[in-house]
Design a protein around this motif. Structure first.
Motif, PDB file in Angstrom:
ATOM      1  N   GLY A 153       0.656  -1.170  -0.007  1.00  0.00           N
ATOM      2  CA  GLY A 153      -0.131  -0.029   0.225  1.00  0.00           C
ATOM      3  C   GLY A 153       0.701   1.322   0.035  1.00  0.00           C
ATOM      4  N   ASP A 156       1.013   4.181  -2.584  1.00  0.00           N
ATOM      5  CA  ASP A 156      -0.434   4.215  -2.639  1.00  0.00           C
ATOM      6  C   ASP A 156      -0.742   2.734  -3.117  1.00  0.00           C
ATOM      7  N   ALA A 157      -2.281   2.536  -3.049  1.00  0.00           N
ATOM      8  CA  ALA A 157      -2.639   1.079  -3.327  1.00  0.00           C
ATOM      9  C   ALA A 157      -2.289   0.680  -4.883  1.00  0.00           C
ATOM     10  N   GLY A 158      -1.673   1.482  -5.817  1.00  0.00           N
ATOM     11  CA  GLY A 158      -1.245   1.005  -7.121  1.00  0.00           C
ATOM     12  C   GLY A 158      -0.018   0.571  -7.133  1.00  0.00           C
ATOM     13  N   ALA A 185      -8.274  -0.661  -0.170  1.00  0.00           N
ATOM     14  CA  ALA A 185      -7.735   0.696  -0.556  1.00  0.00           C
ATOM     15  C   ALA A 185      -8.000   1.218  -1.871  1.00  0.00           C
ATOM     16  N   GLY A 186      -8.360   0.174  -2.714  1.00  0.00           N
ATOM     17  CA  GLY A 186      -8.413   0.679  -4.234  1.00  0.00           C
ATOM     18  C   GLY A 186      -9.373  -0.160  -4.975  1.00  0.00           C
ATOM     19  N   TRP A 187     -10.561  -0.239  -4.804  1.00  0.00           N
ATOM     20  CA  TRP A 187     -11.447  -1.227  -5.416  1.00  0.00           C
ATOM     21  C   TRP A 187     -10.960  -1.292  -7.085  1.00  0.00           C
ATOM     22  N   HIS A 188     -11.048   0.078  -7.720  1.00  0.00           N
ATOM     23  CA  HIS A 188     -10.938   0.196  -9.004  1.00  0.00           C
ATOM     24  C   HIS A 188      -9.430   0.409  -9.479  1.00  0.00           C
ATOM     25  N   GLU A 189      -8.756   0.628  -8.634  1.00  0.00           N
ATOM     26  CA  GLU A 189      -7.244   0.786  -8.685  1.00  0.00           C
ATOM     27  C   GLU A 189      -6.347  -0.095  -9.924  1.00  0.00           C
ATOM     28  N   LYS A 192      -6.534   0.963 -13.654  1.00  0.00           N
ATOM     29  CA  LYS A 192      -5.630   2.056 -14.114  1.00  0.00           C
ATOM     30  C   LYS A 192      -4.394   1.700 -14.749  1.00  0.00           C
ATOM     31  N   LYS A 219     -10.389  -7.869 -11.583  1.00  0.00           N
ATOM     32  CA  LYS A 219      -9.523  -6.556 -11.727  1.00  0.00           C
ATOM     33  C   LYS A 219      -8.154  -6.890 -11.942  1.00  0.00           C
ATOM     34  N   HIS A 385     -13.685  -0.904   7.417  1.00  0.00           N
ATOM     35  CA  HIS A 385     -13.071   0.226   6.496  1.00  0.00           C
ATOM     36  C   HIS A 385     -12.919   1.477   7.069  1.00  0.00           C
TER      37      HIS A 385
END
Length: 466
Positions: A153, A156-158, A185-189, A192, A219, A385
């Motif tokens: 993490g 960042d979460a990416g 931390a980032g469901w749609h991360e 990207k 994902k 969360h």
């Protein structure tokens, strides 16, 4: 000799490794003649000129050639300590020949590695997964293996997905704990990033819950890279039960099928083998495999009693498992993580999976505790969360989810909300500590030195619902 860094970087923190080594040497470790220190951060360290050496000053004076040493197949390769049910760690011994044969064999088959691929296992290199599937297995197979310092993490979460995109990773292997944290931390991360190079994605360390499995599949794998949900242990040295990508099917929550050559079976508590499919029992292995542990260091009798004494001519894994109608195996947790509630055997992993279905839950851990009426009650530790406004309302919602997913018999009797769960450096939740706290035996927590976050123990004790 001890070889260490001055500090390790772990996210925003610098971990004082040299300081830990100094403490160990000072406690009377008389066999240490030299401590070779690699300068990572350049932070301040204590220095003993009689034994301490800087790597960069020493290596320049070394020969560039180092002849391989001839070893016997059964010479000790390494000792790796794993948590024991009593709290006293066990030194698992692996040897040169069999361990190398099996890590190479399992790596090539489980990950379907091809020449030119980029493989990445995110595990801690000091954990058995790091040994077997960052170092030995990939390098023996001539693979390009990626090593990672940090936490998933940070910054960042990416982070994971950025590395996969940058290095065009083809095989990716991580733990359910990391997957759940990245989901939160980032469901749609992952969307990207270009993850089109991924062909196989793996899970290791504990059973992966269904919600996390589907998120990982959709994902990260884009429903195109098969998930290998692998089951194995420090003691087995390598992967034992797993799907084979492109060869066998996959099913959420199921480790699936044994690797060729591995012969698992399910026994009842009396040692009678359960034949056929759609059965549940104690997971044992019938015959040895190349990387089976050889002993526990300094205590061979402990090795015998822990793994080979429960059932004659069997290796007892300590896990309970189900075999479905098609012969797939689902690991339902350690035998002491199976709770007997009013005669119903309930796997902690199943209850955790249900709790984790609640959208407000990051992760959970479930243990049993003595109950006057039921025999055993269910005690759940839950990490949310966000800040919880109404704890009682949140509890009712969680109980409703568990009732819906499993049934009222599996509803936790107690739910303690926590900011973190005690974990080993490998990311495994230390359920032994949670069980002792739930039982009110906080003076019997045993060894906590293998925890990544020992500071959480006091918080757990203070909030215990005993």
């Amino acid at each position: 000799m001890v070889i260490c860094s001055d500090y390790n970087r772990r996210g925003p923190k610098n971990i004082p490794v040299k300081e830990v080594v100094d403490e160990a040497v000072a406690m009377g470790c008389t066999s240490i003649e030299k401590v070779l220190v690699f300068k990572t951060t350049g932070g301040k360290v204590n220095w003993n000129p009689d034994i301490d050496l800087w790597w960069h000053e020493t290596v320049d004076n070394m020969d560039t050639e180092c002849a391989a040493e001839v070893m016997d197949a059964e010479d000790m390769l390494f000792i790796l300590y794993t948590s024991g049910s009593t709290g006293k760690p066990k030194g698992v011994v692996h040897t040169c020949g069999g361990y190398m044969v099996y890590t190479c064999y399992s790596f090539k088959n489980v990950f379907q590695y091809q020449d030119g691929d980029i493989y990445w296992c995110t595990a801690d290199v000091g954990w058995i997964t790091g040994h077997s599937y960052i170092i030995y297995g990939p390098l023996l197979a001539g693979a390009t293996t990626t090593m990672f310092e940090g936490v998933p993490g940070h910054p960042d979460a990416g982070r994971f997905w950025h590395v996969c995109e940058k290095h065009r990773v083809n095989q990716f292997y991580t733990a359910p704990t990391a997957i759940r944290a990245l989901m939160a931390a980032g469901w749609h991360e992952p969307e990207k990033y270009d993850l089109s190079y991924l062909r196989v994605i793996g899970s290791v360390g504990e059973p992966i819950n269904e919600e996390a499995w589907h998120w990982y599949d959709e994902k990260v794998g884009r429903s195109n890279a098969p998930i290998v949900d692998t089951w194995w242990q420090t003691e087995t040295g390598g992967i034992m039960i797993t799907p084979l990508p492109g060869i066998t099917d996959t099913k959420p929550c199921f480790a699936s099928y044994p690797l060729p050559g591995i012969q698992p079976c399910l026994l009842d508590p009396n040692g009678v083998e359960l034949e056929g499919n759609d059965v549940e029992g104690l997971l044992c292995i019938k015959f040895p495999w190349p990387s089976i542990l050889r002993t526990t260091y300094g205590d061979h009798e402990r090795c015998r009693t822990n793994y080979f004494a429960a059932f004659k001519n069997m290796y007892f894994t300590g896990d309970g498992a189900k075999r479905d109608e098609d012969g797939r195996y689902r690991i339902i947790g350690r035998v002491d993580d199976v709770i007997n509630v009013s005669g119903h055997r309930i796997g902690t992993a199943e209850v955790e999976d249900a709790i984790d279905q609640h959208s407000g839950v990051v992760e959970s851990a479930v243990v049993g505790y003595p109950h006057d009426i039921k025999g055993q009650g269910i005690y759940a530790y839950v990490k949310a969360h966000n800040e919880i406004v109404d704890e009682e309302h949140f509890r009712r919602e969680i109980l409703a989810v568990v009732t819906k997913e499993i049934g009222p018999i599996a509803k936790p009797d107690k739910i303690q909300f926590v900011s973190q769960l005690p974990k080993t450096r490998s990311g495994k939740i230390m359920r032994r500590i949670l069980r002792k706290i739930a039982e009110g035996q906080t003076d019997q927590l045993g060894d906590t030195s293998t925890l990544l976050n020992p500071e959480c123990v006091e918080e757990l004790k203070a909030g215990a619902l005993v």
